[in-house]
Design a protein around this motif. Structure first.
Motif, mmCIF file in Angstrom:
data_model
loop_
_atom_site.group_PDB
_atom_site.id
_atom_site.type_symbol
_atom_site.label_atom_id
_atom_site.label_comp_id
_atom_site.label_asym_id
_atom_site.label_seq_id
_atom_site.Cartn_x
_atom_site.Cartn_y
_atom_site.Cartn_z
ATOM 1 N N ALA A 76 43.695 35.704 37.215
ATOM 2 C CA ALA A 76 42.673 35.438 38.372
ATOM 3 C C ALA A 76 42.519 36.503 39.195
ATOM 4 N N ASN A 77 43.642 37.361 39.579
ATOM 5 C CA ASN A 77 43.750 38.292 40.556
ATOM 6 C C ASN A 77 42.819 39.534 39.859
ATOM 7 N N LEU A 78 42.911 39.918 38.471
ATOM 8 C CA LEU A 78 42.154 40.529 37.833
ATOM 9 C C LEU A 78 40.453 40.547 38.086
ATOM 10 N N ALA A 79 40.168 39.301 38.367
ATOM 11 C CA ALA A 79 38.754 38.967 38.558
ATOM 12 C C ALA A 79 38.347 38.959 40.240
ATOM 13 N N MET A 80 39.350 39.322 40.945
ATOM 14 C CA MET A 80 39.096 39.805 42.350
ATOM 15 C C MET A 80 38.172 40.904 42.574
ATOM 16 N N PRO A 81 37.529 41.151 43.914
ATOM 17 C CA PRO A 81 36.645 42.328 43.850
ATOM 18 C C PRO A 81 37.402 43.639 43.884
ATOM 19 N N PHE A 82 38.653 43.704 44.582
ATOM 20 C CA PHE A 82 39.629 44.894 44.444
ATOM 21 C C PHE A 82 39.857 45.455 43.109
ATOM 22 N N ALA A 83 39.573 44.794 41.948
ATOM 23 C CA ALA A 83 39.909 45.190 40.527
ATOM 24 C C ALA A 83 38.740 45.597 39.896
ATOM 25 N N ALA A 84 37.563 45.894 40.595
ATOM 26 C CA ALA A 84 36.113 46.535 40.281
ATOM 27 C C ALA A 84 36.553 47.947 39.477
ATOM 28 N N ILE A 85 35.794 47.996 38.378
ATOM 29 C CA ILE A 85 36.029 49.045 37.487
ATOM 30 C C ILE A 85 34.851 50.148 37.675
ATOM 31 N N GLN A 86 35.511 51.425 37.964
ATOM 32 C CA GLN A 86 34.764 52.721 38.347
ATOM 33 C C GLN A 86 34.886 53.673 37.153
ATOM 34 N N SER A 87 33.908 54.515 37.071
ATOM 35 C CA SER A 87 33.664 55.693 36.071
ATOM 36 C C SER A 87 34.852 56.814 36.199
ATOM 37 N N LYS A 88 35.618 57.156 35.266
ATOM 38 C CA LYS A 88 36.513 58.010 35.393
ATOM 39 C C LYS A 88 35.675 59.378 35.061
ATOM 40 N N GLU A 89 34.573 59.377 33.938
ATOM 41 C CA GLU A 89 33.923 60.732 34.062
ATOM 42 C C GLU A 89 33.239 60.822 35.233
#
Length: 533
Positions: A172-185
């Protein structure tokens, strides 16, 4: 006059937006209450900033729309080892990144982006750890530094996360806003160009909308992303019209200049209910508003003083005078809708004479002088902090305590409170994942007290800590609830807060808006929402 000026400004902006959107485009306007700090959820703690980033990003897993159930996100499935320590995520293929005027992606989303997004929060040596801010408070407050043993790329579409111990709220923590995925490229390109901060100021993501324009204190514009992996959004243009004044937000909603508004003034609710073009969505709020005592500063290092202040404040008068029926008295840090809520606990009574006796026992027969910080923004759990502070100030004066009311700009207020500059300060919390850990560990745990995190009381009490840490690794919900109920008993005995209220979440929405769902976390998400032709 202020209302007229706001309307004129918005009318001009609306004409420009309509022209840009083109004929026939569906535009939804959200009257947001403030400007975001930035567009990187990993260093933010306010709903304002989370809402601004929500259209742009995805996470490995997501919460179902309008609920607390964890569903697939950028990971289409996952496996958990028998011992609860190893999570293996199978990632979606063909997920596209937004394009940007300064950057065009050359590849789809893959495991490298997951590793980048987690490492920039968890590794101080990472080149992006200090970009925008080094205060990854959610990463720290959820115990990730202690919890995560390894994050590994198995292949381009498989990521394995190994924990040091089982953790019930981890997914559930991984679904929270802080865990947003950004582009490494994108990050690598901006680092090479000498402008790493752009990834947080001019964001790209994999979400249903991409950002077109941001003008601080005025507007954020988004457009639907045609290549979104979940399917194109039903609306074409999404506009956040930044409107700090609740009465102005209501005026715009009435005139059809916005479709959804947060945080209505309780005093306006009666008029809203009578408007034939407006509906008010409501549900019990997963929230709590409170006054935190900095237990590391005198005289609040003495539990007798904290209890005395609790007894000196007339909570019912605050509920009656400020919440106007939109809140219920809080006695626990957990909201009553949670199964771990301990209803057997008795609240501190309003007892000024008893407060005076306790103050005398603590060595303050004539009271003392303190500060009293009041939030500069409106929230469901605190509709008018300035007024509440004034009521508290008057109550405290009756027992000899002289309180000076202080406030700052919202971002500065949060930063200073997290640093522990206050003696007493008002804050609140809306749950992020539906788990008791998100309240008790994040707001009152030892780890969060030491890291400029969300434990602004700086409360670290070992008997309490032992219970909430044991609950983290307990897999049986009923047993977890028992531990959290015991922790609430200790909370009440130690009194690191004066608990004020749990607010009902109220959302005025125009009736031409279709399928907008209230989030139990108080967030605003517009994917899946439509507007009647």
């Amino acid at each position: 006059m202020k209302l007229t000026r706001y309307r004129k400004h918005f009318a001009i902006a609306a004409l420009a937006l309509a022209a840009a959107a083109g004929a026939g485009a569906k535009t939804l306007v959200f009257c947001s209450e403030g400007s975001p700090e930035n567009f990187y959820p990993g260093v933010n703690t306010t709903g304002t900033s989370f809402d601004a980033a929500e259209p742009i990003y995805n996470r490995i897993v997501e919460f179902e729309r309008g609920g607390t159930k964890v569903t697939p996100g950028l990971a289409e499935k996952w496996d958990i080892s028998a011992d609860g320590k190893v999570y293996t995520f199978t990632l979606r293929k063909g997920v596209k990144w937004h394009s940007h005027r300064a950057f065009k992606p050359t590849r789809d989303f893959n495991a490298d982006d997951i590793i980048f997004s987690m490492d920039r929060q968890g590794k101080e040596s990472h080149p992006f750890f200090k970009v925008t801010s080094s205060n990854h408070s959610y990463w720290n407050d959820t115990g990730m530094p202690r919890l995560v043993k390894a994050i590994e790329k198995v292949d381009d579409y498989t990521v394995r996360i190994t924990l040091n111990s089982p953790e019930a709220p981890f997914l559930a923590n991984l679904a929270m806003p802080f865990a947003a995925i950004q582009s490494k490229e994108y990050a690598d390109a901006m680092l090479k160009a000498g402008t790493p901060e752009k990834i947080d100021q001019e964001p790209i993501g994999t979400g249903p909308f991409y950002q077109v324009q941001y003008q601080k204190d005025a507007v954020i514009r988004y457009k639907s992303f045609p290549q979104y992996w979940g399917g194109k959004a039903k609306i074409d243009d999404l506009v956040y019209s930044i409107t700090p004044d609740a009465s102005v937000r209501w005026a715009k909603l009435q005139k059809g200049e916005c479709h959804v508004m947060p945080y209505p003034n309780p005093a306006d609710l009666e008029a809203m209910m009578k408007d034939p073009k407006v509906q008010i969505l409501d549900q019990p709020g997963l929230n709590v508003g409170y006054l935190a005592y900095n237990v590391t500063k005198k005289p609040f290092d003495d539990v007798r003083v904290r209890k005395a202040v609790n007894m000196a404040i007339n909570k019912k008068a605050i509920l009656d005078g400020v919440y106007l029926g939109s809140g219920i008295a809080a006695k626990n840090p957990l909201p009553p809708s949670m199964s771990a809520y301990n209803d057997a606990i008795k609240d501190d009574p309003y007892d000024p004479e008893g407060a005076k006796k306790l103050l005398a026992q603590a060595g303050h027969p004539n009271g003392f002088t303190t500060d009293l910080w009041a939030m500069p923004v409106q929230r469901p759990y605190n509709p008018n902090a300035k007024r509440i502070a004034e009521l508290m100030q008057a109550d405290l004066a009756k027992v000899g305590i002289k309180a000076e009311i202080k406030t700052f700009e919202w971002g500065e207020y949060r930063k200073r409170m997290q640093a522990g500059e206050h003696q007493m300060g008002m804050l609140g919390w809306t749950g992020d994942n539906g788990d008791p850990d998100n309240f008790l560990a994040v707001l009152l745990g030892c780890e969060s007290s030491r890291t400029n995190g969300s434990n602004v009381a700086k409360f670290c009490h070992q008997p309490f800590e032992d219970l909430i840490q044991k609950a983290k690794s307990e897999s049986k919900p009923a047993e977890r609830d028992k531990l959290y109920k015991q922790a609430q008993v200790i909370f009440k005995e130690q009194a690191p807060w004066f608990t004020i209220a749990h607010a009902v979440q109220l959302k005025p929405v125009r009736k031409d808006v279709v399928d907008f769902k209230l989030s139990p976390f108080g967030r605003h998400s517009f994917y899946g929402v439509d507007i009647k032709e």
